[in-house]
Design a protein around this motif. Sequence first.
Motif, PDB file in Angstrom:
ATOM      1  N   ARG A 182       0.834  -1.202   0.000  1.00  0.00           N
ATOM      2  CA  ARG A 182       0.000   0.000   0.000  1.00  0.00           C
ATOM      3  C   ARG A 182       0.868   1.252   0.000  1.00  0.00           C
ATOM      4  NH1 ARG A 182      -2.259   0.694   4.697  1.00  0.00           N
ATOM      5  NH2 ARG A 182      -4.271   1.551   4.088  1.00  0.00           N
ATOM      6  N   GLY A 183       0.356   2.302  -0.639  1.00  0.00           N
ATOM      7  CA  GLY A 183       1.005   3.596  -0.578  1.00  0.00           C
ATOM      8  C   GLY A 183       2.214   3.717  -1.488  1.00  0.00           C
ATOM      9  N   LYS A 184       2.799   4.893  -1.487  1.00  0.00           N
ATOM     10  CA  LYS A 184       3.901   5.178  -2.397  1.00  0.00           C
ATOM     11  C   LYS A 184       5.170   4.416  -2.031  1.00  0.00           C
ATOM     12  CE  LYS A 184       5.491   8.676  -5.348  1.00  0.00           C
ATOM     13  NZ  LYS A 184       5.065   9.912  -5.985  1.00  0.00           N
ATOM     14  N   ASN A 185       5.370   4.231  -0.732  1.00  0.00           N
ATOM     15  CA  ASN A 185       6.594   3.559  -0.281  1.00  0.00           C
ATOM     16  C   ASN A 185       6.378   2.075  -0.040  1.00  0.00           C
ATOM     17  OD1 ASN A 185       7.706   6.167  -0.260  1.00  0.00           O
ATOM     18  ND2 ASN A 185       7.016   6.482   1.835  1.00  0.00           N
ATOM     19  N   ALA A 186       5.550   1.475  -0.861  1.00  0.00           N
ATOM     20  CA  ALA A 186       5.301   0.044  -0.716  1.00  0.00           C
ATOM     21  C   ALA A 186       6.599  -0.728  -0.871  1.00  0.00           C
ATOM     22  CB  ALA A 186       4.280  -0.411  -1.749  1.00  0.00           C
TER      23      ALA A 186
END
Length: 247
Positions: A182-186
């Motif tokens: 999940r999210g940009k820093n997956a």
Amino acid sequence: MDRFVVKRSAEEPGGDGKKPRLEEEAGGLPHPSQPSQEIRAQGLSLEYRLLFGRAEADAIFQQLEKEVEYFEGEQTKLHVFGKWHNIPRKQVTYGDPELTYTYSGVTFSPKPWIPVLNHIRDRLVLETGHTFNFVVINRYKDGEDHIGEHRDDEKELVPRSPIASVSFGACRDFVFRHCDSRGKNATRHIKPIRLQLAHGSLLMMKYPTNVYWYHSLPIRRRVLAPRINLTFRKMMAVDKKESILTT
DNA sequence: CATCAAACAGTAGA
DNA sequence: ATCTACTGTTTGAT
């Protein structure tokens, strides 16, 4: 679409070991006409089946519409990221009187059991062998009503106990996403798993699904009819919760 | 003290 | 023109 592993359940005769094709249809979804399906991925363990036939499901849906009383007033609002919102659905909890349920900092007391809920609960015991002492009911009036990504990780839940999600009314998409994707820093790319939850269906969410996977019911504007979902849980009473923290 | 959210809003892409 | 998916929020609770 994700390639999740699907196995026929043990009790279904004539399993030939072939993988049933079901994930390439419109939303990549087990369709309700199949008796019982296991859905597995890393750290995810689900079982989907029809629990009630059409006629009985229709009758239960009508009874739920007539007899379930949803929360009102303050209990329909939620404080998230510094702002208050009306929850985009109706919600209520029923269960054994000594239990409580907390999420997003709000504690709910259950209303006492009513016949239609006991009827569903009895069927769950019969069909799954698990007992439940609490249910969260969410009513989505149409495809605009929804619930965002979350895990069922309340501290009141009996550790490792499964959650039984029973659905009536409109068929809705249901999405699982792994916490690490999940999210940009997956840190990993694990594809979401999409299901459809049909009228009269049961989705068992088994340990450790809720440790790793978030789930949501996304907006679907083309859905015009209401859906009622009941998640049956096994909760601990207050004294038990405290003792587990000190053990 | 670090983490993170059961909500929406904004945006990009289909 | 919709619809959907994804990102960011930013502040209080845990």
